[in-house]
Design an enzyme around this catalytic site. Structure first.
Site, PDB file in Angstrom:
ATOM      1  CG  ASP A 102       0.168  -8.224  30.990  1.00 58.21           C
ATOM      2  OD1 ASP A 102       0.474  -8.066  29.803  1.00 58.21           O
ATOM      3  OD2 ASP A 102      -0.969  -8.569  31.374  1.00 58.21           O
ATOM      4  CD  GLU A 116       0.566  -3.766  28.301  1.00 58.44           C
ATOM      5  OE1 GLU A 116       0.286  -3.953  27.118  1.00 58.44           O
ATOM      6  OE2 GLU A 116       0.130  -4.493  29.221  1.00 58.44           O
TER       7      GLU A 116
HETATM    8  C1  GLC Z   1      -1.192  -7.073  27.916  1.00 58.39           C
HETATM    9  C2  GLC Z   1      -0.443  -7.992  26.982  1.00 58.39           C
HETATM   10  C3  GLC Z   1      -1.430  -8.639  26.056  1.00 58.39           C
HETATM   11  C4  GLC Z   1      -2.383  -9.460  26.871  1.00 58.39           C
HETATM   12  C5  GLC Z   1      -3.046  -8.630  27.959  1.00 58.39           C
HETATM   13  C6  GLC Z   1      -3.663  -9.493  29.001  1.00 58.39           C
HETATM   14  O1  GLC Z   1      -1.765  -6.003  27.260  1.00 58.39           O
HETATM   15  O2  GLC Z   1       0.557  -7.292  26.335  1.00 58.39           O
HETATM   16  O3  GLC Z   1      -0.794  -9.430  25.098  1.00 58.39           O
HETATM   17  O4  GLC Z   1      -3.366 -10.000  26.052  1.00 58.39           O
HETATM   18  O5  GLC Z   1      -2.134  -7.801  28.641  1.00 58.39           O
HETATM   19  O6  GLC Z   1      -2.698 -10.105  29.797  1.00 58.39           O
END
Ligand code: GLC
Ligand code: MG
Length: 601
Positions: free
Chosen positions: A242, A316
């Site tokens: 994440d 991500e």
């Molecule tokens: C990422 C997740 C999202 C979350 C954020 C903080 O972007 O996909 O859903 O709110 O991180 O953890």
């Protein structure tokens, strides 16, 4: 005579099917050989299905999806052809950000089940051949985490686990402390929160309850490796990581002991409390991040060796393509598969065939040789495919993500073309929307509409739950858009999706060369050809009218006879038909997949 030859060839191709390929287990990145048949590991051509556990299937009637619900639906996923599921966080959490605020990385959230339920899910998945990928949230914990409590009390060893900084005494009000810098949270307002106990501010790039960990402390680095090892020892097949590019902030040592203010972005639409108001050179995309990812890759490689199963790592980061591809590795170090968000960010319902071709080619141009591509059509943070692009383009976009080389990531519901649901301000749960404090415009920021429960059938609560009320309301259109009815229909988004998933497992799609062509602004053709295998051709017609496509200019296509492996909802063509290469009729808003009769050589 011609007809007989065609029928014979047709039978041969239909019989041939995708051949078995040896699965090579080992940490090495295996290059996808162009044109040649080669061994590839499971992850290099995997279909990864993202489950948002809260909204997938509720097994105990509390209105919240859970692990037993997922276990119950594994046969469905297997039947669809899913190779692995990535579950959004399932760990103990106060759920300010629905699990992305973790209290304990080694405990299951009670509303999702118990560790026994998890073990059962893992064992059942293994039995039927679906791999489990967990969501790993390294940038921040929840504020109820034991680490945070210890850090706020300055317990020895934990002092620097988080990003702490002294306040600046207010020049106007005696005794009032101002935040150490102008940094803004992604969810709006100051990214600094005052902590009474410690008499300092802590950084939270997301909600107040998500304090940022400090990766300049080697203990934190070790803690997080231990978390990875804990789950790998249990037998998971890897992680989705994440918000990786938020991991580091600048070191105050380089700025006279202070955190420097970030510059204004100049965005005319942003107001001073919005994240977009500033640009973020000091809080995102810091180069230190990459080495941490490469270290995790090394750790996963050790487990790959031990288990004889490759452990996948997907990161991500919404960022520039150059910064994105660096996650793949650098120099002699291997990294992750960074999510390719170009389908989400760069293609919209106005994009024509040429635009889409360029988006695909751009990614294929930047990706380092030998690395694994990936295609993402949706996730729990973005408006659903059918709402973003219109229902008309669902088949086309699903088909592209499945026929292009590498990994396909499908967010739950995209296979049936679910749309965003309506969620009123009163029902809104997403902190990103709540933080707007704006009952009129909140929906522009809300991620709730794309997180509404999955539509299993047309029964009460779309078959998601037996509760009277579900955590988010079920979208209104569940009676018409649901899995059960799409399974029954002769043509549906789901049936097309499943057919193309089967095509994804063919050698041409797994190992073949890629050729993309925009025949006009409406017609996009994607061809995959592998030595001694039937070729695969995907055609998208973005226009409202039927179009006759002449594929003669794709010289590599053998002969001129093709048959249809899959045809989308709007398509007048049916499966198993033979069509002429120079005269393929594609209905308006239709996507089709053709398969050559002759083996390509
Ligand atoms: C990422 C997740 C999202 C979350 C954020 C903080 O972007 O996909 O859903 O709110 O991180 O953890
Ligand atoms: Mg439940």
């Amino acid at each position: 005579m011609r007809l007989i030859t065609a029928l014979l060839l047709y039978a041969a191709a239909a019989w041939a099917g995708p051949l078995d390929v040896r699965v090579e287990s080992g940490p090495r990145d295996v290059r996808v050989e162009s044109g040649a048949r080669s061994a590839a590991d499971w992850w290099q051509t995997a279909l990864v299905y993202q489950i948002y556990p809260r909204s997938f299937k509720d097994s105990d009637g509390d209105g919240i999806g859970d692990l037993n619900g997922i276990t119950e639906k594994l046969p469905y996923l297997k039947d669809t052809g899913v190779d692995a599921i990535w579950m959004s966080p399932i760990f103990l959490s106060p759920m300010y950000d629905f699990g992305y605020d973790i209290t304990d990385y080694r405990q299951i959230a009670p509303e999702y089940g118990t560790m026994d339920d998890f073990d059962n899910l893992l064992a059942t998945a293994k039995e039927i051949g679906i791999r489990i990928i967990l969501d790993f949230v390294p940038n921040h914990t929840g504020n109820e985490s034991e680490w945070f409590i210890k850090s706020k009390n300055r317990e020895p060893g934990y002092e620097n686990y988080y990003v702490w900084a002294d306040g600046i005494p207010s020049p106007d009000k005696a005794g009032v402390m101002l935040p150490p810098s102008n940094w803004i949270s992604i969810f709006r307002k100051s990214a600094w929160e005052w902590c009474e106990e410690r008499q300092q501010f802590y950084l939270h790039q997301f909600v107040v309850g998500q304090p940022d960990l400090n990766y300049r402390d080697p203990r934190v680095q070790q803690e997080m490796k231990d978390v990875l090892s804990y789950w790998l020892d249990k037998g998971v097949s890897g992680f989705r990581v994440d918000a990786i590019n938020m991991m580091y902030e600048v070191d105050p040592k380089d700025f006279d002991g202070k955190y420097p203010d970030e510059p204004l972005s100049g965005d005319p639409n942003a107001n001073p409390e919005d994240y977009e108001y500033l640009s973020h050179p000091y809080t995102r995309d810091l180069l230190e991040t990459y080495d941490v990812v490469y270290d995790w890759r090394d750790l996963l490689n050790e487990h790959t060796q031990k288990d004889g199963e490759y452990k996948i790592l997907m990161t991500e980061a919404y960022t520039d393509i150059e910064l994105m591809i660096r996650y793949y590795g650098h120099g002699n170090r291997n990294g992750s598969i960074p999510f390719n968000f170009s389908f989400l960010g760069d293609i919209n319902n106005h994009s024509n065939a040429r635009d889409i071709k360029m988006i695909i080619d751009r990614f294929m141009t930047y990706i380092p040789i030998g690395k694994t591509a990936n295609w993402v059509n949706g996730n729990h943070d973005q408006s659903r495919l059918a709402s973003r692009h219109g229902t008309n383009r669902v088949d086309a976009m699903n088909m592209l993500a499945l026929l292009l080389p590498g990994v396909t990531i499908t967010y739950q519901g995209e296979e049936i073309g679910m749309t965003d649901g309506y969620v009123s301000w009163e029902d809104t749960k997403d902190p990103q929307a709540c933080n707007t404090d704006d009952p009129i415009n909140y929906y522009k920021k809300s991620r709730d509409p794309n997180r509404t429960p999955y539509h299993w059938d047309d029964s009460n609560q779309a078959g998601f739950s037996t509760a009277n009320q579900t955590w988010l309301p079920v979208a209104d259109n569940y009676k018409t858009v649901n899995l059960a009815s799409q399974m029954k229909a002769s043509k549906s988004h789901y049936k097309f999706y499943k057919d193309v998933v089967a095509v994804k497992k063919s050698d041409a799609v797994r190992f073949g060369d890629l050729d993309t062509r925009a025949f006009s602004e409406n017609i996009l053709v994607v061809t995959r050809l592998a030595h001694l295998n039937p070729g695969i051709v995907g055609i998208v017609n973005l226009s409202d009218e039927d179009q006759v496509v002449d594929l003669s200019s794709i010289k590599m296509l053998p002969g001129h006879l093709l048959y249809v492996a899959a045809s989308g909802v709007d398509c007048s063509l049916d499966k198993w038909q033979i069509v002429l290469k120079n005269q393929v009729t594609v209905s308006g808003h239709c996507a089709i997949v053709l398969r050559t009769l002759l083996f390509n050589c």
